[in-house]
Design a protein around this motif. Structure first.
Motif, mmCIF file in Angstrom:
data_model
loop_
_atom_site.group_PDB
_atom_site.id
_atom_site.type_symbol
_atom_site.label_atom_id
_atom_site.label_comp_id
_atom_site.label_asym_id
_atom_site.label_seq_id
_atom_site.Cartn_x
_atom_site.Cartn_y
_atom_site.Cartn_z
ATOM 1 N N PHE A 70 -3.015 -5.221 -16.700
ATOM 2 C CA PHE A 70 -3.454 -5.334 -15.301
ATOM 3 C C PHE A 70 -2.386 -6.044 -14.469
ATOM 4 N N ALA A 71 -1.884 -7.169 -14.973
ATOM 5 C CA ALA A 71 -0.923 -7.964 -14.202
ATOM 6 C C ALA A 71 0.359 -7.175 -13.961
ATOM 7 N N ILE A 72 0.802 -6.405 -14.950
ATOM 8 C CA ILE A 72 2.046 -5.671 -14.780
ATOM 9 C C ILE A 72 1.827 -4.481 -13.846
ATOM 10 N N ALA A 73 0.723 -3.744 -14.040
ATOM 11 C CA ALA A 73 0.458 -2.594 -13.178
ATOM 12 C C ALA A 73 0.390 -3.038 -11.720
ATOM 13 N N ILE A 74 -0.237 -4.182 -11.474
ATOM 14 C CA ILE A 74 -0.403 -4.670 -10.102
ATOM 15 C C ILE A 74 0.931 -5.134 -9.523
ATOM 16 N N THR A 75 1.810 -5.656 -10.369
ATOM 17 C CA THR A 75 3.071 -6.202 -9.872
ATOM 18 C C THR A 75 4.125 -5.111 -9.714
ATOM 19 N N LEU A 76 4.027 -4.048 -10.517
ATOM 20 C CA LEU A 76 4.972 -2.935 -10.383
ATOM 21 C C LEU A 76 4.802 -2.222 -9.050
ATOM 22 N N LEU A 77 3.642 -2.369 -8.427
ATOM 23 C CA LEU A 77 3.378 -1.658 -7.176
ATOM 24 C C LEU A 77 4.448 -1.932 -6.126
ATOM 25 N N VAL A 78 4.993 -3.150 -6.142
ATOM 26 C CA VAL A 78 5.964 -3.513 -5.110
ATOM 27 C C VAL A 78 7.261 -2.715 -5.250
ATOM 28 N N LEU A 79 7.542 -2.255 -6.476
ATOM 29 C CA LEU A 79 8.777 -1.491 -6.677
ATOM 30 C C LEU A 79 8.756 -0.177 -5.899
ATOM 31 N N GLU A 80 7.576 0.274 -5.498
ATOM 32 C CA GLU A 80 7.491 1.530 -4.759
ATOM 33 C C GLU A 80 7.824 1.356 -3.281
ATOM 34 N N ILE A 81 7.922 0.094 -2.829
ATOM 35 C CA ILE A 81 8.343 -0.145 -1.438
ATOM 36 C C ILE A 81 9.862 -0.287 -1.455
#
Lengths: 220, 220, 220, 220
Positions: free
Chosen positions: C35-46
């Motif tokens: 959960f923590a990694i999936a949520i934090t990877l989101l920023v890489l898409e910006i």
């Protein structure tokens, strides 16, 4: 994070104890996270060959073979960071309470460990180019920095009042101190060797990592 | 996640207690994960120079030197997020049970912390361009947002019934409140300074981070 | 991972108990990580705007403004995954021992959660193009899948012998069942709404996430 | 990291015990981190179609359909790594103290698990090209490596003095040994099958993963 908070040798019940004293559990958890992520991000630097190399099996095999600096960088950095994690584990186990200095020294260490994917990628990118020497020098310099940060961390553990657990023997302390003191000059030798010859520098780094894989060097 | 679930001050055995009450252990674990990943992803923004810069040592040294905004962004954001993690650690240690408001405030804080890699990359990309001022302004604005989220988190800890541990002294509470209140105006000053001059804004940010590295500011 | 392994209600001492029975601690730790990694990877898409947009402040402001679908995707997915983590937390707290079926259902849930960065990036990429509807449909479909996985997980918790903790009341169970049953049809309505109009579909998704932010829906 | 450190069967109080003996808690935490990150990074290999495919719904649907090797790779690797995590969990639960050999064997296993995103991306990139066979062969070879590392880990757990917990029955040990012995030849058969026909090789891999999803194979 997990030990009963009333454990007498960890969180005394004096005034403001809830603010002024803390065990190393969350420091461990946070550090484990940074080590685990830094070590796992390394694989992102191994890039799948571009589309034109996927046209024939021969081209792909050649392209995959040409990635050997990436594989070498992955294995070397993975093992090195893994050994550092084990060392970190062994050090923090000796900690009773976390001082402010320990917090900062640990942050400095994590700063250096979290940086490892960049010199690893640089090493892989440069190894087969005229700039290979620069790649090896920066790689060695990164590990000098990490070795220095480990010595700082160990210094902070020893010097703070009540930071080191009371039941750690003088002999254990001296053995760790000796082992850690060898890190910075060891990687400095690798740096100097790389100034003479990049391949020699790499050889010294590989040898150092192999030595740190021996049981005696990790303090265990 | 780790304390015995029957610990009396954490999980009372009243009706529906297993649903209505919870300690902060998994909140800590999840938050630790987000902090650790956000801090470690920062290195991905430091890109290895492109192939043409690997042709001669001189070109590579120049290219690596030109990456100084990336190094600055990495160090500054790493230290800032690391200090925030320590502050978060200190706050959550004071929590007995997790309220719904605390859960949401913590999520808001993690949303802002998880965003840090983007303004960091933007800062590094813009610092040497005519748009450097925008990079600094957005960087400062991000930290205003994080400082506000910390105040919200602390507010939720204080206001919920049974959220704050009973043994935290009034003096500790007031000291933390004072320390946290300085965050938003501090970064707002950095924002205003950057409106006048981007370099001045950066200087204020660096000074603020240095102040937060002092022992007194982290509540420890 | 952290509770004393001899705790009677977690790890009975029968024959082969050390292999056949297990508490949920490491399942929690592993799931927290995903959960923590999936949520934090989101920023890489910006993504930072390309170099040509960094030439003038006006161009950069316009480029950053044009990234609004990425910000929306980041916030929406972050909050949704964060709420899912809280729900997961609340569910697993009710688990005494981990069955094989629970392990598989949890893996199915993590598979769907770990996938979220892709539909989020797709949503952000398509929102301002003629393919925006497809982006919203796939985004909604992903959350239908996650809602189904949550129901499967809860089903596995209830049906396994000794999986659910003995002290969970019937009323709590029924309340959770009711709350979870609303997930799949809710996101199916968002999907159908997006078939009529993508903006309407987004609105339904935002409304659903807002509802799940209310205290009553998370079982807490 | 979480069990009381004075638990008699974990950390004896003999001389130098604080250095020479250690429970598996932080090994678990670090390994959980690497498994969780490796499994979550897999989604980064599924790339949003380029801008020209976003011009019409038809083009986007075709482009998203063409990504099926990426979806297959994601699901297959996610499930496989998830099953490996469960196996790792089951093995480490049997560990009383961590030996140096166990530390190294675990590092070797994590090295192989952390590598999985690369062969997964390679498989996805090659499946629809003339080099698909190479992609399947390297994918199968990676899992041979992981299966060998699991056998090494289990060997280190059994052979070290005091590493295996005393209360593990001979029957449990033999059952795990049998189950693990099947891994390397199983994936070797997949490798050989892929030499004859890549699709056949994939089929064997899918079948093996399905078998490992059965309750009996995970030692639980």
């Amino acid at each position: 994070m997990s030990e009963p908070r009333t454990a007498p040798d960890r969180e005394p019940d004096g005034p403001f104890a809830e603010v002024g004293q803390r065990g190393p559990e969350r420091l461990e958890a946070f550090s484990d996270g940074v080590f685990a992520i830094a070590i796992t991000l390394l694989v992102l630097e191994i890039r799948v060959p571009p589309a034109q190399d996927l046209a024939t099996p021969g081209a792909l095999v050649a392209a995959l073979g040409g990635l050997w600096p990436s594989y070498l960088g992955y294995v070397l950095s993975f093992v090195t960071v893994g050994v550092m994690w084990a060392n970190h584990h062994n050090l923090i186990r000796l900690v009773a309470t976390v001082s402010h200095g320990l917090m900062l020294a640990n942050l400095a260490l994590l700063l250096a460990v979290g940086f490892v994917p960049f010199p690893t990628a640089l090493l892989a990118a440069t190894l087969q180019t005229p700039t290979g020497q620069i790649g090896v020098l920066i790689y060695a310099a990164t590990f000098i920095g990490i070795a220095l940060a480990f010595n700082l961390l160990w210094y902070e553990i020893r010097r703070g009042r009540g930071v080191l657990r009371a039941n750690v023997s003088r002999r254990s302390i001296d053995s760790i101190t000796r082992s850690y003191r060898l890190g910075p000059p060891g990687f400095a030798i690798a740096f100097l060797a790389a100034l003479i010859n990049p391949a020699l520098g790499m050889l010294v780094i590989v040898a150092l990592v192999a030595v740190y894989l021996l049981p005696s060097s990790s303090g265990a």
